[in-house]
Design a protein around this motif. Structure first.
Motif, short mmCIF file in Angstrom:
data_model
loop_
_atom_site.label_atom_id
_atom_site.label_comp_id
_atom_site.label_asym_id
_atom_site.label_seq_id
_atom_site.Cartn_x
_atom_site.Cartn_y
_atom_site.Cartn_z
N ARG A 76 5.34 68.17 32.22
CA ARG A 76 4.92 67.74 33.55
C ARG A 76 3.63 68.44 33.97
O ARG A 76 2.69 67.81 34.46
CB ARG A 76 6.04 68.03 34.56
CG ARG A 76 5.72 67.58 35.98
CD ARG A 76 6.87 67.89 36.93
NE ARG A 76 8.06 67.14 36.57
CZ ARG A 76 9.19 67.68 36.13
NH1 ARG A 76 9.27 69.01 35.98
NH2 ARG A 76 10.22 66.93 35.83
N VAL A 77 3.57 69.76 33.78
CA VAL A 77 2.37 70.50 34.18
C VAL A 77 1.20 70.16 33.24
O VAL A 77 0.05 70.07 33.68
CB VAL A 77 2.67 72.01 34.18
CG1 VAL A 77 1.41 72.82 34.46
CG2 VAL A 77 3.74 72.34 35.22
N PHE A 78 1.49 69.95 31.97
CA PHE A 78 0.48 69.56 30.99
C PHE A 78 -0.19 68.25 31.41
O PHE A 78 -1.43 68.14 31.47
CB PHE A 78 1.15 69.40 29.63
CG PHE A 78 0.26 69.06 28.48
CD1 PHE A 78 -0.75 69.92 28.08
CD2 PHE A 78 0.46 67.89 27.77
CE1 PHE A 78 -1.56 69.61 26.98
CE2 PHE A 78 -0.33 67.57 26.67
CZ PHE A 78 -1.34 68.43 26.28
N VAL A 79 0.61 67.25 31.74
CA VAL A 79 0.08 65.95 32.15
C VAL A 79 -0.65 66.06 33.48
O VAL A 79 -1.71 65.45 33.69
CB VAL A 79 1.22 64.91 32.23
CG1 VAL A 79 0.75 63.63 32.90
CG2 VAL A 79 1.75 64.60 30.83
N THR A 80 -0.12 66.86 34.40
CA THR A 80 -0.81 67.08 35.68
C THR A 80 -2.18 67.71 35.46
O THR A 80 -3.16 67.34 36.10
CB THR A 80 0.05 67.97 36.60
OG1 THR A 80 1.31 67.36 36.82
CG2 THR A 80 -0.64 68.20 37.94
N GLY A 81 -2.24 68.67 34.52
CA GLY A 81 -3.53 69.29 34.20
C GLY A 81 -4.52 68.29 33.64
O GLY A 81 -5.71 68.31 34.00
N ILE A 82 -4.05 67.40 32.76
CA ILE A 82 -4.94 66.35 32.21
C ILE A 82 -5.48 65.48 33.33
O ILE A 82 -6.68 65.17 33.39
CB ILE A 82 -4.18 65.49 31.18
CG1 ILE A 82 -3.69 66.31 30.01
CG2 ILE A 82 -5.08 64.35 30.68
CD1 ILE A 82 -2.75 65.56 29.08
N ALA A 83 -4.59 65.06 34.25
CA ALA A 83 -5.00 64.19 35.34
C ALA A 83 -6.01 64.88 36.26
O ALA A 83 -7.02 64.30 36.66
CB ALA A 83 -3.78 63.74 36.14
N LEU A 84 -5.73 66.15 36.60
CA LEU A 84 -6.66 66.89 37.47
C LEU A 84 -8.01 67.07 36.78
O LEU A 84 -9.06 66.91 37.42
CB LEU A 84 -6.06 68.25 37.82
CG LEU A 84 -6.95 69.19 38.65
CD1 LEU A 84 -7.33 68.54 39.98
CD2 LEU A 84 -6.24 70.52 38.89
N PHE A 85 -7.99 67.40 35.50
CA PHE A 85 -9.24 67.56 34.76
C PHE A 85 -10.06 66.28 34.78
O PHE A 85 -11.28 66.30 34.96
CB PHE A 85 -8.93 67.97 33.32
CG PHE A 85 -10.15 68.24 32.49
CD1 PHE A 85 -10.71 69.51 32.45
CD2 PHE A 85 -10.74 67.23 31.74
CE1 PHE A 85 -11.84 69.76 31.68
CE2 PHE A 85 -11.86 67.48 30.97
CZ PHE A 85 -12.41 68.75 30.94
N THR A 86 -9.39 65.15 34.61
CA THR A 86 -10.11 63.87 34.57
C THR A 86 -10.64 63.48 35.94
O THR A 86 -11.78 63.00 36.05
CB THR A 86 -9.18 62.78 34.02
OG1 THR A 86 -8.62 63.21 32.78
CG2 THR A 86 -9.95 61.49 33.80
N LEU A 87 -9.85 63.67 36.98
CA LEU A 87 -10.35 63.39 38.33
C LEU A 87 -11.55 64.26 38.67
O LEU A 87 -12.53 63.80 39.28
CB LEU A 87 -9.23 63.61 39.35
CG LEU A 87 -8.08 62.59 39.31
CD1 LEU A 87 -6.97 63.03 40.26
CD2 LEU A 87 -8.58 61.20 39.68
#
Length: 477
Positions: A76-87
């Motif tokens: 969950r945190v891994f995917v959240t980090g990917i999303a935040l990085f991309t935004l």
């Protein structure tokens, strides 16, 4: 640890693709700085912060990213980090001024701090013990490829497109990475874990002060008031962090890690290698643009003789780690890296033909490839299964600080003895800087030789380490 239910290649890709993205952005901006300066009317200080804002938030929050994954779910945190990085990458591409770009770069680093340590932890969770060395080798090859293509991608974008494209290229990667992670990786967490909030605050503040002093030492002066104050304040905060961790019921970073010789020495190896690699590549990427004059893309391509080698060597090193011993492979790798750097220094002139340097770069690259996977394997093997996330976060933090320190110190030495106005001036400054890199890498090689073989160092699992790592599923009725 259960058996691997997904194809090995899909697990490695799911863990490695986001890590490639964040590692690439650690280097890709440096090639585009001059173009960004003109387009954004940026000052020299702004240009430094285009790089440093990312480095600061990334390096200082790696431990926190790993802890959040243990508490709330690593996937969950891994995917959240990917999303935040991309935004944040989209925000960088849309930035109309320096202040906006600096803010978005800091947010990129925040997302990256969740991705990098959890990438390794999730990989270790998914892969059976007998395949872990190979998997870590392939994961390391992807990491090395990101280092290789950072200058090339930056140069290609600057030569053929607007600088904003160095950020827009992250968007399609995200569109693949998030669904892949959700479909391939299983959720895992540590049941009953509480966040060590005082530890997180003390560690983040202390690291922030130290890393700020490192990245600003050259500009401000290493003996200036702000830099000395930051080093002093950081040291005090980190000392308080250690005192707190000694009494915390669930510490952010268990101090028992540092009773394991393999863990301590492997982190010293990581710091020394990244010191030499990042500091030297920073200088060499510029050297190839001035001796003789070349475009950023041409210079980036010439560095591939060094930086592409880990893609081929790291999988082999990973497969050999258990058989040969991680410490021996790390030592060989660092000795080769030091030999390659020394060779470069001995042949470098204002008009050295590239053919005289390519052999040295290949040797250094082989050495780098021999270090990545064994280091990851030894660090994870030195702690219990429950603590892999924390160990990965600690090792990633040390690596980033080593890289930042190498770039800062070698740049300061360069400015002390040379300049970037002429090819000869550049060589005059580069050589003493790289000799320092050689000395630090050799010190790391000696540390690697002292790493014991796994059978002699693997800690007996504590009772809590024998508990299942995965969040409990529904009970069978």
């Amino acid at each position: 640890m259960g058996t691997l239910k997904k194809p090995l290649w899909s697990v490695i890709l799911a863990c490695s693709l986001p890590m490639f993205m964040v590692a690439l952005d650690n280097l890709v901006v440096t090639t585009a700085l001059r173009t960004m300066a003109v387009d954004l009317d940026a000052s020299t200080e702004d240009l430094q912060w285009f790089v440093n804002a990312y480095v600061l938030s990334f390096a200082c929050l790696l431990l926190t990213g790993a802890a959040l994954g243990d508490r709330f779910g690593r996937r969950r945190v891994f995917v959240t980090g990917i999303a935040l990085f991309t935004l944040a990458s989209i925000g960088c591409g849309l930035a109309g001024g320096s202040d906006q770009l600096i803010l978005m770069r800091a947010l990129q680093g925040l997302g990256a701090a969740a991705v990098m340590p959890l990438s390794l932890t999730l990989l270790a969770e998914e892969v059976p013990e007998e395949k872990r060395g190979l998997a870590l080798g392939l994961w390391s090859a992807v990491s090395g490829t990101a280092v290789a293509f950072g200058p090339v991608v930056g140069g290609a974008v600057v030569d053929g497109l607007d600088w904003q494209w160095i950020f827009w290229i992250n968007v399609p990667v995200c569109l693949v990475a998030i669904p892949l992670a959700l479909s391939v990786l299983r959720e895992s967490s540590l049941t009953g874990t509480r966040l060590d909030l005082p530890g997180m605050l003390l560690a983040t503040a202390g690291l922030l002060a130290v890393v700020w002093a490192i990245v600003n030492g050259e500009e401000e002066g290493w003996s200036s008031g702000p830099v000395l104050s930051a080093f002093t304040g950081g040291a005090v905060l980190l000392a308080l962090f250690v005192l707190w961790e000694r009494r915390a019921a669930q510490p952010l970073l268990p101090l028992s890690f540092y009773r394991e010789r393999a863990f301590v020495l492997s982190n010293l190896v990581s710091a020394s290698m990244y010191f030499g690699v990042f500091g030297s590549i920073f200088l060499l990427a510029q050297f190839f643009q001035v001796a003789p004059v070349r475009t950023p893309l041409e210079a980036g391509v010439l560095t591939l003789a060094w930086t592409l080698m880990p893609m081929f060597v790291a999988p082999v090193a990973g497969a050999l780690t258990d058989r040969v011993g991680g410490g021996r492979l790390m030592a060989l790798g660092l000795f080769l890296q030091a030999a390659g750097l020394a060779w470069i220094n001995l042949v470098a002139t204002a008009d050295t033909p590239y053919a005289r340097m390519v052999g040295a770069m290949v040797v250094a690259g082989i050495g780098m490839g021999l270090v990545f996977a064994p280091t990851a394997a030894v660090v994870l093997g030195a702690v219990g299964p429950r603590h892999r996330g924390k160990a990965s976060g600690a090792n990633s933090t040390v690596r980033e600080i080593g890289g930042a320190l190498g770039t800062a110190i070698l740049s300061s030495v360069f400015m002390r003895y040379g300049d970037d106005r002429t090819a000869q001036g550049f060589v005059d400054g580069m050589k003493p800087g790289i000799w320092i890199g050689v000395a630090v890498v050799l010190a790391g090689a000696l540390c690697a030789l002292a790493i014991p073989r796994p059978a002699a160092t693997a800690p007996a699992p504590a009772p809590e380490d024998r508990e299942p790592d995965r969040a409990p599923g529904p009970a069978l009725r």
